[in-house]
Write an enzyme that holds these catalytic residues in place. Structure first.
Site, PDB file in Angstrom:
ATOM      1  N   LEU A 123      -2.331   3.693  -5.979  1.00  0.00           N
ATOM      2  CA  LEU A 123      -1.531   4.112  -7.125  1.00  0.00           C
ATOM      3  C   LEU A 123      -0.989   5.507  -6.890  1.00  0.00           C
ATOM      4  CD1 LEU A 123      -3.435   6.223  -9.150  1.00  0.00           C
ATOM      5  CD2 LEU A 123      -4.795   4.133  -9.052  1.00  0.00           C
ATOM      6  N   HIS A 124       0.108   5.824  -7.567  1.00  0.00           N
ATOM      7  CA  HIS A 124       0.756   7.121  -7.400  1.00  0.00           C
ATOM      8  C   HIS A 124       1.643   7.391  -8.613  1.00  0.00           C
ATOM      9  CE1 HIS A 124       1.999  10.511  -4.882  1.00  0.00           C
ATOM     10  NE2 HIS A 124       3.242  10.298  -5.288  1.00  0.00           N
TER      11      HIS A 124
ATOM     12  N   HIS B  89      -2.943  -6.595  -3.838  1.00  0.00           N
ATOM     13  CA  HIS B  89      -2.999  -7.589  -2.768  1.00  0.00           C
ATOM     14  C   HIS B  89      -3.117  -9.033  -3.245  1.00  0.00           C
ATOM     15  CE1 HIS B  89      -4.569  -4.220   0.131  1.00  0.00           C
ATOM     16  NE2 HIS B  89      -3.269  -4.156  -0.086  1.00  0.00           N
TER      17      HIS B  89
ATOM     18  N   ASN C 247      -6.385   5.567   7.282  1.00  0.00           N
ATOM     19  CA  ASN C 247      -6.061   4.693   6.152  1.00  0.00           C
ATOM     20  C   ASN C 247      -5.358   5.378   4.995  1.00  0.00           C
ATOM     21  OD1 ASN C 247      -7.039   3.357   3.370  1.00  0.00           O
ATOM     22  ND2 ASN C 247      -6.877   1.765   4.937  1.00  0.00           N
TER      23      ASN C 247
ATOM     24  N   GLU D 256       0.837  -1.205   0.000  1.00  0.00           N
ATOM     25  CA  GLU D 256       0.000   0.000   0.000  1.00  0.00           C
ATOM     26  C   GLU D 256       0.874   1.258   0.000  1.00  0.00           C
ATOM     27  OE1 GLU D 256      -2.835   1.466  -0.053  1.00  0.00           O
ATOM     28  OE2 GLU D 256      -4.461   0.179   0.635  1.00  0.00           O
TER      29      GLU D 256
ATOM     30  N   ASP E 179     -10.467   2.077  -3.752  1.00  0.00           N
ATOM     31  CA  ASP E 179      -9.376   2.110  -2.775  1.00  0.00           C
ATOM     32  C   ASP E 179      -8.601   3.405  -3.007  1.00  0.00           C
ATOM     33  OD1 ASP E 179      -7.279   1.449  -0.963  1.00  0.00           O
ATOM     34  OD2 ASP E 179      -7.618  -0.677  -1.306  1.00  0.00           O
TER      35      ASP E 179
ATOM     36  N   ASP F 220      -5.757   8.966  -7.369  1.00  0.00           N
ATOM     37  CA  ASP F 220      -4.768   9.977  -7.735  1.00  0.00           C
ATOM     38  C   ASP F 220      -5.222  10.685  -9.005  1.00  0.00           C
ATOM     39  OD1 ASP F 220      -2.508  11.437  -7.202  1.00  0.00           O
ATOM     40  OD2 ASP F 220      -1.077   9.862  -7.703  1.00  0.00           O
TER      41      ASP F 220
ATOM     42  N   ASN G  48     -11.836   5.372   2.491  1.00  0.00           N
ATOM     43  CA  ASN G  48     -10.556   4.797   2.078  1.00  0.00           C
ATOM     44  C   ASN G  48      -9.713   5.838   1.322  1.00  0.00           C
ATOM     45  OD1 ASN G  48      -8.509   3.051   1.088  1.00  0.00           O
ATOM     46  ND2 ASN G  48      -9.911   1.315   1.060  1.00  0.00           N
TER      47      ASN G  48
END
Length: 315
Positions: A276-277, A290, A123, A25, A232, A235, A178
């Site tokens: 994501l980033h 996961h 989170n 994560e 989840d 971005d 989230n």
């Protein structure tokens, strides 16, 4: 809810960087291009022992920067942001908001919110351009209270940590809030807060009135499917398209800045996409998941939206 039949499915080439990072994560870059993430699923002797990691993307070497512990209670670090000094601000499901320096020194930021309520476990988080840190909190009270999550009962909250350090609860009554993102105006003012509510597969928007104050809560977007999971990590790209990790679906959903239903769907080589980033000043997206507890990369059509730590000036 049925899938949007007009959504275009794209299949970029994914490359796996590293796997086996339990609960993979929180991918984030600092302004110098160093990459960090977390492994919240790590346990020791059956107890929480989540890890904050530094990953060399070229050599694929992983270094444990920190294992958050407060009064003997291990952490569950989940979402990360970097400030201009290179400090990591981390949403932790057991410790709330924590700060970790690049030499691994950890501090719990607060134990109560601005009204004296016990902090909830957090989170994900995002800095807006004015320096406020917006944080989702899907867990119950922080350690040493028993660990609970708001997947069934809607006790999740959203916080804003002001530049003064004060932590304000801006909403509550949410089922597992989230991923979180901020949409700015063209001149860099925080305009809308987007929050993922995972089990309902909804994305909520709030108008940002001022730091720590929101109103006009509205359903901004919806995800499809009857599978376990939902939205989840989030971005924005440079064109204000919101990329949403759709846990359990095998896709990253792409919404326009107006929300609604996804305009595009990015097919992934795994089902349980967690976050994501974007790499700064690039079209490279780093994705955690996961299935393999892995980190991957792919190329998107746009660069990512600039992050607070990358700004050359303060708004």
């Amino acid at each position: 809810m049925a899938e949007n039949p007009e959504a275009v499915v794209v299949e970029p080439q994914f490359s796996k960087i590293v796997d086996g990072l339990l609960g993979s994560e929180g991918p984030v870059f600092d302004k110098n291009g160093n990459f960090f993430m977390v492994a919240p699923g790590v346990e020791k002797d059956g107890k929480f022992a989540g890890q904050v990691l530094k990953v060399d993307l070229k050599t694929k070497q992983v270094t444990v920067l920190c294992e958050p512990v407060v009064e003997g209670e291990g952490g569950v670090p989940a979402g990360c942001q970097c400030d201009k000094e290179g400090n990591l601000w981390i949403a932790d499901m057991r410790h709330g908001i924590i700060k970790v320096t690049q030499d691994g020194q950890m501090t719990q930021v607060c134990r109560q919110d601005s009204e004296g309520r016990p902090m909830q476990g957090c989170n994900d988080c995002i800095f807006d351009y004015q320096g406020a840190l917006w944080v989702t909190a899907p867990a119950g009270e922080i350690a040493p209270a028993p660990y609970t999550r708001s997947m069934e009962e809607p006790f999740g909250s959203v916080y804003c940590m002001l530049t003064s350090g004060q932590v304000v609860r801006v909403d509550t009554g949410i089922r597992f809030p989230n991923g979180i993102a901020v949409l700015h105006t063209d001149d860099g003012r925080p305009k809308k807060l987007i929050v993922a509510e995972t089990p309902t597969k909804l994305l909520w928007s709030y108008d940002i009135v001022e730091p720590g104050k929101v109103n006009n809560k509205t359903i901004w977007g919806r995800l499809s499917g009857d599978h376990e999971g939902g939205a989840d990590g989030l971005d924005f790209d440079a064109d204000n398209n919101l990329l949403v990790a759709h846990w359990g679906s095998g896709f990253i959903e792409v919404f326009s800045f107006e929300g609604g239903q996804p305009r595009k769907r990015i097919k992934c080589p795994f089902k349980r996409t967690s976050n994501l980033h974007f790499k700064p000043s690039s079209k490279t997206v780093y994705v955690t998941e996961h299935d393999n507890h892995a980190l991957w990369e792919f190329q998107w059509e746009n660069q990512g939206k600039i992050q607070k730590c990358e700004l050359l000036f303060d708004n």
